[in-house]
Scaffold this active site. Structure first.
Site, PDB file in Angstrom:
ATOM      1  N   ASN A 149       0.822  -1.211   0.000  1.00 24.04           N
ATOM      2  CA  ASN A 149       0.000   0.000   0.000  1.00 24.04           C
ATOM      3  C   ASN A 149       0.854   1.257   0.000  1.00 24.04           C
ATOM      4  O   ASN A 149       0.639   2.174  -0.787  1.00 24.04           O
ATOM      5  CB  ASN A 149      -0.926   0.008   1.220  1.00 24.04           C
ATOM      6  CG  ASN A 149      -1.947  -1.107   1.179  1.00 24.04           C
ATOM      7  OD1 ASN A 149      -2.353  -1.520   0.106  1.00 24.04           O
ATOM      8  ND2 ASN A 149      -2.351  -1.600   2.334  1.00 24.04           N
TER       9      ASN A 149
ATOM     10  N   THR B 211     -17.291  38.485 -30.357  1.00 22.15           N
ATOM     11  CA  THR B 211     -18.107  37.931 -29.286  1.00 22.15           C
ATOM     12  C   THR B 211     -19.283  37.226 -29.944  1.00 22.15           C
ATOM     13  O   THR B 211     -19.774  37.674 -30.986  1.00 22.15           O
ATOM     14  CB  THR B 211     -18.634  39.020 -28.325  1.00 22.15           C
ATOM     15  OG1 THR B 211     -19.541  39.871 -29.024  1.00 22.15           O
ATOM     16  CG2 THR B 211     -17.491  39.859 -27.760  1.00 22.15           C
ATOM     17  N   HIS B 212     -19.704  36.108 -29.348  1.00 23.60           N
ATOM     18  CA  HIS B 212     -20.793  35.302 -29.928  1.00 23.60           C
ATOM     19  C   HIS B 212     -20.474  34.869 -31.361  1.00 23.60           C
ATOM     20  O   HIS B 212     -21.388  34.619 -32.160  1.00 23.60           O
ATOM     21  CB  HIS B 212     -22.114  36.079 -29.912  1.00 23.60           C
ATOM     22  CG  HIS B 212     -22.482  36.630 -28.571  1.00 23.60           C
ATOM     23  ND1 HIS B 212     -23.123  35.887 -27.614  1.00 23.60           N
ATOM     24  CD2 HIS B 212     -22.279  37.865 -28.030  1.00 23.60           C
ATOM     25  CE1 HIS B 212     -23.325  36.623 -26.534  1.00 23.60           C
ATOM     26  NE2 HIS B 212     -22.808  37.836 -26.752  1.00 23.60           N
TER      27      HIS B 212
ATOM     28  N   SER C 244      -7.100  14.011 -46.988  1.00 25.76           N
ATOM     29  CA  SER C 244      -8.275  13.150 -47.034  1.00 25.76           C
ATOM     30  C   SER C 244      -7.950  11.897 -47.840  1.00 25.76           C
ATOM     31  O   SER C 244      -7.197  11.943 -48.813  1.00 25.76           O
ATOM     32  CB  SER C 244      -9.435  13.897 -47.691  1.00 25.76           C
ATOM     33  OG  SER C 244     -10.478  13.002 -48.032  1.00 25.76           O
TER      34      SER C 244
ATOM     35  N   ASN D 177      -6.379  18.863 -43.974  1.00 30.01           N
ATOM     36  CA  ASN D 177      -7.201  18.876 -42.764  1.00 30.01           C
ATOM     37  C   ASN D 177      -6.361  19.203 -41.526  1.00 30.01           C
ATOM     38  O   ASN D 177      -5.282  18.625 -41.341  1.00 30.01           O
ATOM     39  CB  ASN D 177      -7.866  17.515 -42.568  1.00 30.01           C
ATOM     40  CG  ASN D 177      -8.762  17.142 -43.725  1.00 30.01           C
ATOM     41  OD1 ASN D 177      -9.439  17.997 -44.293  1.00 30.01           O
ATOM     42  ND2 ASN D 177      -8.753  15.863 -44.095  1.00 30.01           N
TER      43      ASN D 177
ATOM     44  N   TYR E  55      -7.523   1.001   3.372  1.00 35.27           N
ATOM     45  CA  TYR E  55      -7.286   0.577   1.992  1.00 35.27           C
ATOM     46  C   TYR E  55      -8.369  -0.381   1.535  1.00 35.27           C
ATOM     47  O   TYR E  55      -8.779  -1.280   2.263  1.00 35.27           O
ATOM     48  CB  TYR E  55      -5.926  -0.107   1.865  1.00 35.27           C
ATOM     49  CG  TYR E  55      -5.702  -0.645   0.470  1.00 35.27           C
ATOM     50  CD1 TYR E  55      -5.434   0.224  -0.577  1.00 35.27           C
ATOM     51  CD2 TYR E  55      -5.809  -2.002   0.200  1.00 35.27           C
ATOM     52  CE1 TYR E  55      -5.266  -0.247  -1.874  1.00 35.27           C
ATOM     53  CE2 TYR E  55      -5.633  -2.492  -1.087  1.00 35.27           C
ATOM     54  CZ  TYR E  55      -5.362  -1.601  -2.123  1.00 35.27           C
ATOM     55  OH  TYR E  55      -5.202  -2.079  -3.392  1.00 35.27           O
TER      56      TYR E  55
ATOM     57  N   GLN F 284      -7.004   0.164  -6.653  1.00 38.95           N
ATOM     58  CA  GLN F 284      -6.092  -0.264  -7.717  1.00 38.95           C
ATOM     59  C   GLN F 284      -6.463   0.403  -9.041  1.00 38.95           C
ATOM     60  O   GLN F 284      -5.594   0.727  -9.860  1.00 38.95           O
ATOM     61  CB  GLN F 284      -6.159  -1.783  -7.866  1.00 38.95           C
ATOM     62  CG  GLN F 284      -5.336  -2.340  -9.017  1.00 38.95           C
ATOM     63  CD  GLN F 284      -5.376  -3.854  -9.039  1.00 38.95           C
ATOM     64  OE1 GLN F 284      -5.360  -4.496  -7.997  1.00 38.95           O
ATOM     65  NE2 GLN F 284      -5.455  -4.444 -10.231  1.00 38.95           N
TER      66      GLN F 284
ATOM     67  N   LYS G 299      -5.032   3.918 -10.762  1.00 36.90           N
ATOM     68  CA  LYS G 299      -3.718   4.059 -11.401  1.00 36.90           C
ATOM     69  C   LYS G 299      -3.834   4.276 -12.913  1.00 36.90           C
ATOM     70  O   LYS G 299      -3.245   5.225 -13.464  1.00 36.90           O
ATOM     71  CB  LYS G 299      -2.883   2.803 -11.114  1.00 36.90           C
ATOM     72  CG  LYS G 299      -1.428   2.918 -11.488  1.00 36.90           C
ATOM     73  CD  LYS G 299      -0.707   1.576 -11.296  1.00 36.90           C
ATOM     74  CE  LYS G 299      -0.688   1.157  -9.856  1.00 36.90           C
ATOM     75  NZ  LYS G 299       0.100  -0.103  -9.673  1.00 36.90           N
TER      76      LYS G 299
END
Length: 440
Positions: free
Chosen positions: A112, A157-158, A280, A288, A319, A324, A327
């Protein structure tokens, strides 16, 4: 698989059950075993300090741990299905080479606190990397802000054209964002910087372990004193580290969104080197921005990891084996997140503005806010000035048509605005953080 560390004379091992219990730990521990070795070396020195090991035994263990580390690096030793995890592999290596001394290494510790200290050291290293990368992104953006402070670009904005802005202001926003992200990483490092080693299974042991000295040897700032809290902190510390990582990835998501828009044909503000684009499989004309799109999506990996860990944390104290599963998501999120962020300085340093397209996107109406503010400065109540400026914005022959983007940029003098970016202040903050990181 070798006999587990916990096996006893009457142990009956079912391979299918044992495979499920071990899960992917042996694969995940390939990233953690070096930290487990470092902690084992310090633990051995601590055992020597209280007489459990002789000085010679501690030296032999240190020598063999160095040999194991070298064997891992050059491929002569592989952490594989022979072992339950890195802890069993280390003890197997030491026992095979040192016999009795190797069998003493687990005195006073549990798996542990072994996994706790290995993860804690790993998290510290990942946060240090995050801090370094965030500063590198800020430095790249700051260099560009200084050289492109007065380059006009439309502000939105927007997603609608709003006011005249500048590349300098756009860049400086990312400078400050990633400086804040670096600050978060530094603060998290200080918060997490405590050693759980020697807490054993969460109750301490009946030995006067040299916990403080071992903590200092491992480079921790302080000792995590209470053994029960050491267990309670598992998952908690991972979640905090992921929250900090997530802040950088959220900033990256918004930055990538800007670049997705700016590189589109509809905007055409940014051009990227060919290495940052793909093609593509069916449309020969396409280039792209896949990298930008995957950078934009990277926060999802971190968010998913946090959700996984949060879902495990409905547990009593002490514990529980559920832990486990904390992780894998932590390793996955930091592995992907840091790899994504590490690409950003190169991307930002090599992108090019299409200044003609940016200037062409600036319309006379975008000077209306400047006009309203100027009239308010001259004594007109702002709401009246606002309405007057709105009328002029809709008049193609108003005085707004004669204004230039450079005039608007030069007039924007409030602290942080286009004509007063305060880049020297940002540079000073960056340098202080770089110096602090160099000392760490």
């Amino acid at each position: 698989m070798n006999s587990p560390l916990w096996s006893k004379d009457d142990t009956r091992i079912d391979e299918s059950i044992q495979k499920f219990l071990a899960g992917d730990d042996v694969l995940l521990d390939r990233e953690l075993i070096e930290f487990d070795i470092i902690a084992s070396r310090a633990h051995a020195d601590g055992l020597a300090a209280i007489g459990i090991l002789t000085a010679a035994e501690a030296r032999h263990i240190a020598r063999e741990l160095d040999a194991l580390s070298l064997a891992l690096r050059d491929g002569r030793f592989v952490l594989d299905a022979r072992f339950e995890d890195s802890h069993s592999a280390i003890e197997h290596w030491l026992t095979q080479r040192l016999g009795e001394a190797g069998r003493k290494i687990h005195t006073g510790r549990s798996r542990n606190d072994q996994v706790l200290v290995a993860m804690r050291l790993w998290i510290k290293s990942r946060l240090a990397s995050l801090l370094e990368i965030a500063l590198a992104i800020a430095a790249t953006a700051l260099d560009r802000a200084e050289s492109e402070a007065e380059v006009p670009m439309p502000g939105y904005t927007h997603l609608q054209r709003a006011v005249v802005s500048s590349a300098g202001l756009w860049w400086a926003g990312w400078v400050e964002a990633f400086l804040d992200d670096a600050t978060l990483a530094a603060d998290a490092l200080r918060w997490i910087d405590s050693s759980p080693l020697g807490s054993a299974a969460g109750f301490g042991v009946n030995l006067p372990l040299a916990r403080d000295a071992v903590s200092d040897a491992l480079g921790f700032d302080r000792l995590q004193i209470n053994p029960a809290y050491a267990q309670l902190s598992r998952g908690k510390f991972e979640l905090h580290a992921l929250a900090v990582l997530g802040q950088s990835l959220l900033d990256l998501r918004r930055l990538a969104w800007d670049l997705s828009l700016f590189t589109s044909s509809e905007f055409g503000f940014v051009e990227l080197p060919a290495r940052y684009a793909t093609g593509s499989s069916i449309m020969p004309n396409k280039r792209n921005p896949d990298l930008i799109e995957l950078l934009r999506a990277s926060y999802a990996v971190c968010a998913g990891a946090r959700t996984e860990i949060e879902s495990l944390m409905s547990l009593p104290s002490g514990y529980q084996r559920d832990l486990q599963f904390t992780k894998a998501p932590a390793l996955r999120a930091f592995g992907h997140g840091l790899a994504a962020l590490d690409l950003v300085p190169g991307l930002l340093g090599s992108m090019a503005w299409n200044t003609g397209r940016m200037r062409a996107a600036i319309e006379p109406a975008m000077h209306a806010t400047d006009l309203a503010t100027e009239r308010a400065r001259d004594g007109v109540p702002f709401r009246d000035a606002y309405r007057d400026a709105a009328r002029e914005a809709s008049d193609d022959k108003s005085e707004l048509a004669a204004r230039t983007p450079e005039q608007s940029i030069a007039a924007r003098v409030s602290p942080g605005a286009c004509a007063n970016l305060r880049l020297d202040d940002l540079r000073a903050r960056l340098v202080l953080m770089q110096l602090a990181g160099a000392k760490r």
